[in-house]
Write an enzyme that holds these catalytic residues in place. Structure first.
Site, PDB file in Angstrom:
ATOM      1  N   GLY A  56       0.993  -1.321   0.127  1.00  0.00           N
ATOM      2  CA  GLY A  56      -0.064   0.028   0.038  1.00  0.00           C
ATOM      3  C   GLY A  56       0.646   1.250   0.098  1.00  0.00           C
ATOM      4  CD  GLU A 122      -5.507   2.127   2.997  1.00  0.00           C
ATOM      5  OE1 GLU A 122      -4.699   2.312   4.031  1.00  0.00           O
ATOM      6  OE2 GLU A 122      -5.662   3.066   2.195  1.00  0.00           O
ATOM      7  CB  ILE A 125      -6.315  -8.636  10.296  1.00  0.00           C
ATOM      8  CG1 ILE A 125      -6.388  -8.850   8.654  1.00  0.00           C
ATOM      9  CG2 ILE A 125      -6.599  -9.812  10.821  1.00  0.00           C
ATOM     10  CD1 ILE A 125      -5.712  -9.670   7.823  1.00  0.00           C
TER      11      ILE A 125
END
Length: 188
Positions: A56, A122, A125
């Site tokens: 990213g 995006e 977790i």
């Protein structure tokens, strides 16, 4: 794979951050802020995404201290045409790491604080992974909507909002039996 929003009658989640009622920026005057909407908005049916994790912008871990796994542009473009940008919650799995399914928070949008020029998805977790994992499959079940994208005056306010979104997601996902969706999308 489209979802329509339905409101759940579960008990309300914990309080969320406060914003000024104008632009979404955090106001320096505490007494001028108003609480944001805390109605749980479940997607019915939820949206399932999968794809290989790509590098990213490099902000999640380094600048914010909140690592994200990012989907490629092709996965982002596969979202339903009526998909609203914002912050979502649900479940995630990295099959090459573990068969375990974790809670997640996902930003789908333009990230106004950083003035992104392209739409991104995006996923944070809610688990401490020992290493970064690029090029491996990520499976995400988008179960519900938290809030729209907001702009912030300072990065510390962005970090606070993300941490509050994470707490909200953890509390909210635990309120609903997700067994059906876990079996359908993650047990194979």
């Amino acid at each position: 794979m489209s979802g329509r929003r339905v409101e759940d009658k579960s008990p309300p989640p914990p309080s969320l951050p406060l914003i000024d009622g104008k632009s979404g920026d955090f106001s320096p005057a505490e007494n001028e802020r108003m609480p944001r909407d805390i109605t749980v908005k479940w997607l019915d049916p939820p949206i399932f995404l999968f794809g290989d994790v790509v590098k990213g912008f490099g902000r999640g871990s380094r600048q914010l201290g909140i690592p994200t796994a990012n989907f490629p542009e092709s996965v982002v473009k596969s979202l339903p045409k009526n998909f609203k940008t914002g912050i979502y919650f649900g479940l995630a799995q990295v099959p090459s790491y573990s068969s375990e399914v974790f809670n997640m928070v996902m930003s789908c949008g333009w990230n106004p604080f950083y003035q992104n020029e392209k739409l991104s998805a995006e996923t944070h977790i809610i688990h401490n992974f020992p290493n970064e994992f690029y090029g491996v499959e990520l499976r995400v079940l988008i179960a519900g909507y938290i809030r729209p994208e907001w702009n912030f005056k300072h990065v510390k306010h962005l970090i606070k909002a993300i941490k509050d979104d994470i707490a909200f997601a953890e509390s909210t996902v635990s309120q609903k039996d997700m067994t059906k969706w876990r079996k359908m999308f993650f047990d194979n």
